[in-house]
Scaffold this active site. Structure first.
Site: not given
Length: 378
Positions: A158, A140, A57
């Site tokens: 996102d 996020y 990520e």
């Protein structure tokens, strides 16, 4: 600055039952069934290891999936555990990250790994407030790791999810605006399933949203005929699928002109380490000076040492760093110092060619050293 209007970003034409329970359940089922059948086989989707998912990520922010695939595998081979990352040498860490850009992400990963090792025994925390307290982790990333690795009902937004929601719910506000951000996160929180839906949990839902935005609900040409939730999409019903979302208001680009010196001595090249603070902190670059800029400077206007002398031009190239649009002129250079020694206490160093691949280079330095006029050294 003009205050943003205090109204809902959902267009007045939108139907009132968008979030009715039965509608939400049907939307979830349609998306999850599609994702289960059509999801791309990405390496980080084959694991529930929170460390590996966290690294993916962090890399995927501002970086294309195709680029991340090879970097992610190599990074985990070099730093396979939280303890390995926490103990990483800075130069080795930046070298493993070199080419991904936004190098603060790599430093934040190491800082967070040290906290995880010290305070949680090397195990990724599972409470949202603990995750958000880690260096470099925002809403996020916290939502992604907690939902995907632990199947906790944590929302995420996102760029792909923002586009999907903007079209599904006909959100008529610019991306990045406070109004839009609140609407997006409110919707993400309402829609993420608390309990499983058949074999699928919150992690599958969040990944399905991101996948839909990545492969079908694309920015310019959404593939609505293939979309599993097109019948729910308010933008499509109103003929707005190519107008929404409203674009983010972007700052103007900054034009920058640089002169870069390529100083070589047989199989060595002269590099300079950037300061420990600021943009590209601690990375190695070729000696550089800024000739002109529209705004604040990222490079000095003079070389770091008076003995650096430019000669004939070798080539030109363009490069981008966030809003900076860089035009660089590369010249052959020489370093004149008493006895040929490097300045004491300076940031200049002779680097052997075979060391370059393992060094934390700036993206522009790596780009220059790959050019034929530089010998294709990396």
């Amino acid at each position: 600055m003009t205050a943003e209007p205090a109204q809902s970003p959902i267009r007045e034409q939108a139907t009132p039952d968008l979030l009715a329970t039965e509608r939400v359940e049907a939307l979830r089922l349609a998306l999850l069934t599609w994702y289960d059948a059509e999801a791309r086989d990405l390496p980080w989707r084959r694991t529930h290891d929170p460390y590996a998912i966290w690294i993916s990520e962090a890399m995927l922010q501002q970086t294309q999936v195709a680029t991340v695939e090879s970097y992610w595998t190599a990074f985990l081979e070099r730093f396979p555990t939280v303890a390995d990352l926490a103990a990483a040498d800075d130069d080795e860490l930046l070298a493993a990250w070199s080419g991904l850009g936004y190098y603060r992400r790599a430093r934040s990963l190491k800082a967070a790994a040290q906290v995880i090792l010290r305070e949680y025994g090397g195990r990724f925390p599972t409470h949202r407030h603990e995750v958000l307290a880690l260096p470099g982790i925002g809403r996020y990333t916290a939502g992604a790791v907690l939902s995907i690795a632990f199947d906790l009902p944590e929302p995420l937004v996102d760029g792909n999810v923002a586009r999907v929601f903007a079209r599904l719910f006909a959100l008529d506000a610019p991306l990045g605006s406070r109004l839009m951000e609140k609407a997006l996160w409110d919707l993400a929180g309402m829609l993420v399933p608390i309990d499983g839906i058949g074999p699928w949990g919150p992690g599958s839902w969040n990944q399905g949203l991101m996948e839909l935005g990545a492969v079908l609900c694309s920015p310019r040409e959404p593939r609505c005929l293939l979309c599993p939730v097109s019948s729910f999409c308010q933008a499509r019903l109103q003929g707005l699928e190519r107008e929404l979302p409203r674009p983010k208001v972007r700052p103007p680009s900054v034009e920058v002109e640089l002169e870069v010196l390529l100083v070589r001595d047989d199989d060595r090249v002269l590099l300079q380490r950037r300061p420990d603070e600021g943009r590209m902190a601690g990375l190695w670059e070729l000696p550089t000076r800024e000739l002109a800029s529209d705004a604040g400077r990222l490079w000095p206007t003079e070389y770091a040492h008076a003995g650096l002398q430019p000669h004939e031009e070798l080539g030109k190239l363009s490069h981008g760093i966030t809003v900076h649009r860089i035009k660089a002129r590369v010249r052959r250079g020489e370093l004149w110092t008493p006895g040929g020694a490097l300045p004491v206490g300076g940031d200049l160093a002779w680097i052997h060619r075979e060391q370059l691949a393992g060094l934390g280079l700036t993206g522009m330095a790596r780009k220059i050293l790959r050019r034929p006029f530089a010998g294709g050294w990396v």
